[in-house]
Design an enzyme around this catalytic site. Sequence first.
Site, PDB file in Angstrom:
ATOM      1  N   SER A 128       0.854  -1.189   0.000  1.00 32.75           N
ATOM      2  CA  SER A 128       0.000   0.000   0.000  1.00 32.75           C
ATOM      3  C   SER A 128       0.888   1.236   0.000  1.00 32.75           C
ATOM      4  CB  SER A 128      -0.953  -0.014   1.203  1.00 32.75           C
ATOM      5  OG  SER A 128      -1.864   1.064   1.134  1.00 32.75           O
ATOM      6  N   HIS A 181      -2.695  -1.106  -3.362  1.00 31.20           N
ATOM      7  CA  HIS A 181      -3.802  -0.155  -3.217  1.00 31.20           C
ATOM      8  C   HIS A 181      -3.520   1.077  -4.065  1.00 31.20           C
ATOM      9  CE1 HIS A 181      -4.248  -1.979   1.101  1.00 31.20           C
ATOM     10  NE2 HIS A 181      -4.701  -2.801   0.162  1.00 31.20           N
ATOM     11  N   ASP A 232      -4.549  -4.669   6.106  1.00 31.75           N
ATOM     12  CA  ASP A 232      -4.834  -5.554   4.977  1.00 31.75           C
ATOM     13  C   ASP A 232      -3.697  -6.553   4.785  1.00 31.75           C
ATOM     14  OD1 ASP A 232      -6.216  -6.596   2.806  1.00 31.75           O
ATOM     15  OD2 ASP A 232      -5.304  -5.186   1.380  1.00 31.75           O
TER      16      ASP A 232
END
Length: 284
Positions: free
Chosen positions: A101, A128, A221
């Site tokens: 991310s 992401h 995540d």
Amino acid sequence: AAASVGTAASTGVAAASVGTAASTGVAAASVGTAASTGVAAASVGTAASTGVAPRAAGTAPVAGTAPTAKPELGFPGGKPAPKPERPLLGSAEPVVVIASSTGGPAALSQVIPKLRGDLPAAVVVVQHLPVGFSRPMAMRFDLSSALTVREASEGDYLKRGEVLIAPAGKHLAFNSAGRVVLNEDPPLWGVRPAADVTLNSAAERFGKRVIAAVLTGMGRDGALGVKAVRQHGGVCYAQDEATCVVFGMPRMAHETGAVERLVPLGEIASVIEAAVADRLQRSA
């Protein structure tokens, strides 16, 4: 040479003008004209060089020189050689899932290009990103990597030596045949694609063949996903705090107890390659 508009130079001096000519025996610098003495006129904005004619468009290069080859548009160093057709992933070959991310694109640039082009595994990346950014990222990595890198599409087969980037705005999972399934289910942990969706699906479908790597990123995540991978016999790694932009996702993954060890960013590629070799040896 004197540069003026609508004037002529005195005898023996070249004049640079628009639509005018110099007096007897003098070359004029004008648009599309030449002096009668055989000296070519300089173009607008330049001075006429004594006895030297500028090379006009469409003419041959000066004797003794070779024309410079133009690089392909979009490829400053020339268009790269085409990559080989990638074979379908074998039934025992590993599936590498990389999650990232915040700081991920820069981290991935230290991992994907370092993986060897004949890697006997498929790679899936969940980064992401805002919608519209995953395809350009895949294209950039494809140019800098020996592996084939592209954005994943519905129904894709996993292939040896190929990296699939999860499309921004869609979760990526696998069906019973091992093919890519994309969906727009609600975001998980506020993100879509979510690494947990991909890791859980990969664990269920590919079992001990899965190798997970959680890189820099904010949030949690990937934590549930690495637990699933470990429970199904796969192996998991996470980036260490010292080399992370944000030690959020790797920390949460590590705290589950499912991560084999924390690895500096510069060693992630070699650790993945070693894990691929180990998985293949175990399946032999």
